[in-house]
Motif scaffolding. Structure first.
Motif, PDB file in Angstrom:
ATOM      1  N   ASP A 298       0.812  -1.216   0.000  1.00 53.16           N
ATOM      2  CA  ASP A 298       0.000   0.000   0.000  1.00 53.16           C
ATOM      3  C   ASP A 298       0.846   1.266   0.000  1.00 53.16           C
ATOM      4  O   ASP A 298       0.530   2.237  -0.695  1.00 53.16           O
ATOM      5  CB  ASP A 298      -0.961   0.016   1.193  1.00 53.16           C
ATOM      6  CG  ASP A 298      -2.083  -0.992   1.035  1.00 53.16           C
ATOM      7  OD1 ASP A 298      -2.293  -1.484  -0.097  1.00 53.16           O
ATOM      8  OD2 ASP A 298      -2.749  -1.286   2.042  1.00 53.16           O
TER       9      ASP A 298
ATOM     10  N   SER B 255       2.247   1.793  -3.435  1.00 53.16           N
ATOM     11  CA  SER B 255       1.161   2.181  -4.334  1.00 53.16           C
ATOM     12  C   SER B 255       0.802   3.652  -4.148  1.00 53.16           C
ATOM     13  O   SER B 255       0.617   4.389  -5.121  1.00 53.16           O
ATOM     14  CB  SER B 255      -0.061   1.297  -4.089  1.00 53.16           C
ATOM     15  OG  SER B 255      -1.124   1.680  -4.927  1.00 53.16           O
ATOM     16  N   ASP B 256       0.721   4.109  -2.898  1.00 50.44           N
ATOM     17  CA  ASP B 256       0.423   5.518  -2.623  1.00 50.44           C
ATOM     18  C   ASP B 256       1.518   6.424  -3.177  1.00 50.44           C
ATOM     19  O   ASP B 256       1.236   7.476  -3.757  1.00 50.44           O
ATOM     20  CB  ASP B 256       0.248   5.752  -1.124  1.00 50.44           C
ATOM     21  CG  ASP B 256      -1.030   5.116  -0.580  1.00 50.44           C
ATOM     22  OD1 ASP B 256      -1.924   4.767  -1.385  1.00 50.44           O
ATOM     23  OD2 ASP B 256      -1.128   4.961   0.653  1.00 50.44           O
TER      24      ASP B 256
END
Length: 183
Positions: free
Chosen positions: A124, A127-128
């Motif tokens: 995550d 991805s951010d």
């Protein structure tokens, strides 16, 4: 009656029911801009729906414009970089997951990565970071703001400022971005 269409969207080719608020009908093969649960995306019309219902998977905003195609080309170039960064991260982490593809949303709100197998733990944060990089590299924030809110007060109405009247959105940063805004 609402103009509903079957539209194929995303790299996986998911098919959904999308409603055009202005009741417009789009021909098979038309490329359209959609608001889905994931964000703004481009899809391909498969067929208008003759027996429309109240259920929809999202909103069919408009046909794809020249400006959209330019943005899509820019996103596609950045997508290749994102795939490389993601693949290098997987290798450094010793992850066995197979990266299949990356899918940036048209408004730059998110980049979706598709894997064969489980999504790697801790992904995550990467991805951010990749999404933020997309937003900066493509300059997409202004486009997304115009698409969401129009070019100014009353956008798409006869009371509009900046010359963006109903049916004549020539001053918008994105031609026809405000065409679904009504009084």
């Amino acid at each position: 009656m609402l103009g509903q269409h079957w539209v194929r969207v995303g790299v996986v080719g998911e098919v959904g029911r999308f409603t055009a608020p202005d009741a417009a009908r789009y021909a098979r093969g038309s490329r359209v801009v959609l608001r889905t649960r994931r964000g703004l995306e481009v899809g391909d019309v498969l067929s208008p729906i003759e027996q429309a219902s109240g259920y929809a998977d999202g909103v069919l905003l408009r046909g794809v414009t020249v400006e959209d195609d330019l943005l899509l080309a820019r996103l596609d170039r950045k997508k290749a970089e994102a795939l490389d960064v993601c693949q290098q991260w997987l290798e450094r982490q010793g992850m066995p997951a197979v990266l299949l593809d990356a899918e940036p949303m048209l408004d730059g709100s998110r980049v979706f990565f598709h894997f064969l197998g489980e999504v790697p733990e801790g992904f995550d944060a990467l991805s951010d970071a990749l999404t933020d990089e997309f937003r900066q590299a493509t300059g997409i924030d202004k486009f997304a703001e115009t698409l969401e809110h129009g070019c100014g007060p009353g956008c798409g109405t006869d009371d509009a400022e900046n010359g963006c009247k109903t049916g004549s959105c020539n001053t918008c940063a994105v031609l026809h971005a405000c065409s679904t805004k009504k009084k």
